[in-house]
Motif scaffolding. Sequence first.
Motif, PDB file in Angstrom:
ATOM      1  N   THR A 196      16.747  12.724  -6.339  1.00 52.18           N
ATOM      2  CA  THR A 196      15.540  13.200  -5.665  1.00 52.18           C
ATOM      3  C   THR A 196      14.534  12.067  -5.511  1.00 52.18           C
ATOM      4  OG1 THR A 196      15.870  15.445  -6.495  1.00 52.18           O
ATOM      5  CG2 THR A 196      13.642  14.863  -5.793  1.00 52.18           C
ATOM      6  N   ALA A 197      14.316  11.303  -6.566  1.00 50.46           N
ATOM      7  CA  ALA A 197      13.357  10.201  -6.508  1.00 50.46           C
ATOM      8  C   ALA A 197      13.759   9.177  -5.446  1.00 50.46           C
ATOM      9  CB  ALA A 197      13.235   9.533  -7.881  1.00 50.46           C
ATOM     10  N   LEU A 198      15.043   8.883  -5.363  1.00 48.89           N
ATOM     11  CA  LEU A 198      15.516   7.926  -4.358  1.00 48.89           C
ATOM     12  C   LEU A 198      15.284   8.443  -2.938  1.00 48.89           C
ATOM     13  CD1 LEU A 198      18.842   6.715  -5.993  1.00 48.89           C
ATOM     14  CD2 LEU A 198      16.747   5.388  -5.653  1.00 48.89           C
ATOM     15  N   VAL A 199      15.608   9.700  -2.716  1.00 44.60           N
ATOM     16  CA  VAL A 199      15.419  10.272  -1.380  1.00 44.60           C
ATOM     17  C   VAL A 199      13.932  10.345  -1.035  1.00 44.60           C
ATOM     18  CG1 VAL A 199      15.754  12.333   0.062  1.00 44.60           C
ATOM     19  CG2 VAL A 199      17.591  11.542  -1.434  1.00 44.60           C
ATOM     20  N   LEU A 200      13.108  10.727  -2.004  1.00 41.48           N
ATOM     21  CA  LEU A 200      11.663  10.775  -1.756  1.00 41.48           C
ATOM     22  C   LEU A 200      11.150   9.407  -1.314  1.00 41.48           C
ATOM     23  CD1 LEU A 200      10.453  12.984  -4.745  1.00 41.48           C
ATOM     24  CD2 LEU A 200      10.464  13.618  -2.327  1.00 41.48           C
ATOM     25  N   TRP A 201      11.588   8.364  -2.000  1.00 42.78           N
ATOM     26  CA  TRP A 201      11.138   7.016  -1.633  1.00 42.78           C
ATOM     27  C   TRP A 201      11.653   6.619  -0.243  1.00 42.78           C
ATOM     28  CZ3 TRP A 201       7.709   3.604  -1.581  1.00 42.78           C
ATOM     29  CH2 TRP A 201       7.985   2.285  -1.206  1.00 42.78           C
ATOM     30  N   ARG A 202      12.935   6.887   0.015  1.00 43.11           N
ATOM     31  CA  ARG A 202      13.510   6.508   1.307  1.00 43.11           C
ATOM     32  C   ARG A 202      12.838   7.230   2.477  1.00 43.11           C
ATOM     33  NH1 ARG A 202      19.230   7.355  -0.809  1.00 43.11           N
ATOM     34  NH2 ARG A 202      19.567   5.460  -1.983  1.00 43.11           N
ATOM     35  N   LYS A 203      12.446   8.480   2.252  1.00 37.81           N
ATOM     36  CA  LYS A 203      11.882   9.285   3.342  1.00 37.81           C
ATOM     37  C   LYS A 203      10.357   9.354   3.296  1.00 37.81           C
ATOM     38  CE  LYS A 203      15.867  12.233   3.941  1.00 37.81           C
ATOM     39  NZ  LYS A 203      16.072  12.776   5.255  1.00 37.81           N
ATOM     40  N   PHE A 204       9.736   8.603   2.388  1.00 38.37           N
ATOM     41  CA  PHE A 204       8.286   8.720   2.187  1.00 38.37           C
ATOM     42  C   PHE A 204       7.501   8.492   3.473  1.00 38.37           C
ATOM     43  CE2 PHE A 204       4.132   6.992   0.694  1.00 38.37           C
ATOM     44  CZ  PHE A 204       3.653   8.178   0.177  1.00 38.37           C
ATOM     45  N   GLU A 205       7.938   7.580   4.315  1.00 35.18           N
ATOM     46  CA  GLU A 205       7.205   7.299   5.554  1.00 35.18           C
ATOM     47  C   GLU A 205       7.244   8.474   6.528  1.00 35.18           C
ATOM     48  OE1 GLU A 205       8.233   3.527   7.200  1.00 35.18           O
ATOM     49  OE2 GLU A 205       7.369   2.446   5.487  1.00 35.18           O
ATOM     50  N   GLU A 206       8.159   9.435   6.310  1.00 39.50           N
ATOM     51  CA  GLU A 206       8.226  10.626   7.162  1.00 39.50           C
ATOM     52  C   GLU A 206       7.169  11.665   6.780  1.00 39.50           C
ATOM     53  OE1 GLU A 206      12.188  12.221   7.090  1.00 39.50           O
ATOM     54  OE2 GLU A 206      13.080  10.244   7.462  1.00 39.50           O
ATOM     55  N   GLN A 209       0.828  -1.210   0.000  1.00 40.24           N
ATOM     56  CA  GLN A 209       0.000   0.000   0.000  1.00 40.24           C
ATOM     57  C   GLN A 209       0.864   1.262   0.000  1.00 40.24           C
ATOM     58  OE1 GLN A 209      -2.563  -0.520   3.395  1.00 40.24           O
ATOM     59  NE2 GLN A 209      -4.077  -1.690   2.226  1.00 40.24           N
ATOM     60  N   THR A 210       1.940   1.245   0.796  1.00 37.61           N
ATOM     61  CA  THR A 210       2.857   2.389   0.845  1.00 37.61           C
ATOM     62  C   THR A 210       3.486   2.610  -0.525  1.00 37.61           C
ATOM     63  OG1 THR A 210       3.313   2.011   3.181  1.00 37.61           O
ATOM     64  CG2 THR A 210       4.914   3.325   1.965  1.00 37.61           C
ATOM     65  N   HIS A 211       3.918   1.530  -1.129  1.00 35.48           N
ATOM     66  CA  HIS A 211       4.537   1.599  -2.455  1.00 35.48           C
ATOM     67  C   HIS A 211       3.558   2.167  -3.478  1.00 35.48           C
ATOM     68  CE1 HIS A 211       6.287  -0.208  -6.205  1.00 35.48           C
ATOM     69  NE2 HIS A 211       7.345   0.383  -5.677  1.00 35.48           N
ATOM     70  N   ALA A 212       2.325   1.677  -3.460  1.00 32.57           N
ATOM     71  CA  ALA A 212       1.299   2.155  -4.402  1.00 32.57           C
ATOM     72  C   ALA A 212       1.002   3.636  -4.168  1.00 32.57           C
ATOM     73  CB  ALA A 212       0.032   1.324  -4.272  1.00 32.57           C
ATOM     74  N   GLN A 213       0.902   4.044  -2.910  1.00 29.72           N
ATOM     75  CA  GLN A 213       0.623   5.450  -2.606  1.00 29.72           C
ATOM     76  C   GLN A 213       1.769   6.335  -3.082  1.00 29.72           C
ATOM     77  OE1 GLN A 213       0.442   6.618   1.561  1.00 29.72           O
ATOM     78  NE2 GLN A 213      -1.082   8.199   1.071  1.00 29.72           N
ATOM     79  N   PHE A 214       3.013   5.910  -2.840  1.00 29.30           N
ATOM     80  CA  PHE A 214       4.159   6.689  -3.294  1.00 29.30           C
ATOM     81  C   PHE A 214       4.142   6.821  -4.812  1.00 29.30           C
ATOM     82  CE2 PHE A 214       8.399   6.904  -5.124  1.00 29.30           C
ATOM     83  CZ  PHE A 214       8.846   8.099  -4.581  1.00 29.30           C
ATOM     84  N   LEU A 215       3.973   5.712  -5.496  1.00 27.41           N
ATOM     85  CA  LEU A 215       3.980   5.757  -6.966  1.00 27.41           C
ATOM     86  C   LEU A 215       2.883   6.660  -7.511  1.00 27.41           C
ATOM     87  CD1 LEU A 215       4.815   2.084  -7.983  1.00 27.41           C
ATOM     88  CD2 LEU A 215       6.256   4.113  -8.214  1.00 27.41           C
ATOM     89  N   THR A 216       1.723   6.609  -6.905  1.00 26.75           N
ATOM     90  CA  THR A 216       0.613   7.465  -7.337  1.00 26.75           C
ATOM     91  C   THR A 216       0.967   8.942  -7.161  1.00 26.75           C
ATOM     92  OG1 THR A 216      -0.985   5.762  -6.769  1.00 26.75           O
ATOM     93  CG2 THR A 216      -1.822   8.020  -6.952  1.00 26.75           C
ATOM     94  N   LEU A 217       1.472   9.287  -5.983  1.00 28.09           N
ATOM     95  CA  LEU A 217       1.823  10.683  -5.706  1.00 28.09           C
ATOM     96  C   LEU A 217       3.009  11.141  -6.552  1.00 28.09           C
ATOM     97  CD1 LEU A 217       1.381  10.666  -1.837  1.00 28.09           C
ATOM     98  CD2 LEU A 217       0.003  11.950  -3.490  1.00 28.09           C
ATOM     99  N   PHE A 218       4.030  10.299  -6.656  1.00 26.01           N
ATOM    100  CA  PHE A 218       5.206  10.688  -7.414  1.00 26.01           C
ATOM    101  C   PHE A 218       4.869  10.854  -8.899  1.00 26.01           C
ATOM    102  CE2 PHE A 218       9.101   9.863  -9.839  1.00 26.01           C
ATOM    103  CZ  PHE A 218       9.899  10.873  -9.336  1.00 26.01           C
ATOM    104  N   THR A 219       4.125   9.931  -9.457  1.00 25.76           N
ATOM    105  CA  THR A 219       3.761  10.003 -10.873  1.00 25.76           C
ATOM    106  C   THR A 219       2.933  11.255 -11.162  1.00 25.76           C
ATOM    107  OG1 THR A 219       3.795   7.593 -11.006  1.00 25.76           O
ATOM    108  CG2 THR A 219       2.658   8.757 -12.764  1.00 25.76           C
ATOM    109  N   ALA A 220       2.015  11.576 -10.280  1.00 22.82           N
ATOM    110  CA  ALA A 220       1.175  12.764 -10.481  1.00 22.82           C
ATOM    111  C   ALA A 220       1.973  14.059 -10.374  1.00 22.82           C
ATOM    112  CB  ALA A 220       0.035  12.780  -9.460  1.00 22.82           C
ATOM    113  N   ASN A 221       3.016  14.063  -9.554  1.00 18.53           N
ATOM    114  CA  ASN A 221       3.778  15.293  -9.288  1.00 18.53           C
ATOM    115  C   ASN A 221       5.130  15.361  -9.983  1.00 18.53           C
ATOM    116  OD1 ASN A 221       2.233  16.930  -7.152  1.00 18.53           O
ATOM    117  ND2 ASN A 221       2.079  14.825  -6.446  1.00 18.53           N
TER     118      ASN A 221
END
Length: 177
Positions: free
Chosen positions: A44-54, A7-19
């Motif tokens: 940037t994409a790597l850091v966004l994914w690593r810190k997404f839970e924050e 679910q976290t992965h799907a939410q990140f991909l949705t937000l990242f793809t849209a933005n």
Amino acid sequence: MDEKESQTHAQFLTLFTANEPAIRAYVRRLVPTRQDAADVMQGTALVLWRKFEELDDPERFRPWAFGIARYEVLGWLRDRDRNRLVLAEDVIEAVAVESAQQESLLDAQRDALADCLEKIPVEQRELVLAAYGPDASIQHVAQSSGRSVAAFYQWLHRVRGQLLECTHRALKAEGLL
């Protein structure tokens, strides 16, 4: 991968793809070349994914991503500080702040331009997009249009003027100009 990670992965991909287009445009305004922007975007994409839970509020993804992108640009700048073509850190900071403040207007301009492009005939739209492609050759695009280079530039100038007028009308209608 368990259910929560999925679910976290799907939410990140949705937000990242849209933005991603807005984040890329933001980064592009802060670095000299498209290749530099591509390099910064990878980090940037790597850091966004690593810190997404924050990220506390997914509605704040874009400003959060801009902040991370700004730090990635500053890191890129420090790595290349000997290059005279790179802006000073304080200039990057000023541009970053201004870019973030202007993002909603830039989004509206991009949307208006996309709508205006849709209004011109398909053949013309394809020529305009080809002329502004990353590896565009005006000579090649002019030749494929059946025009000389000079005639193609004149035609492109007229179409850009039409697109500019259309975009301004759309922005005025939305109360943004």
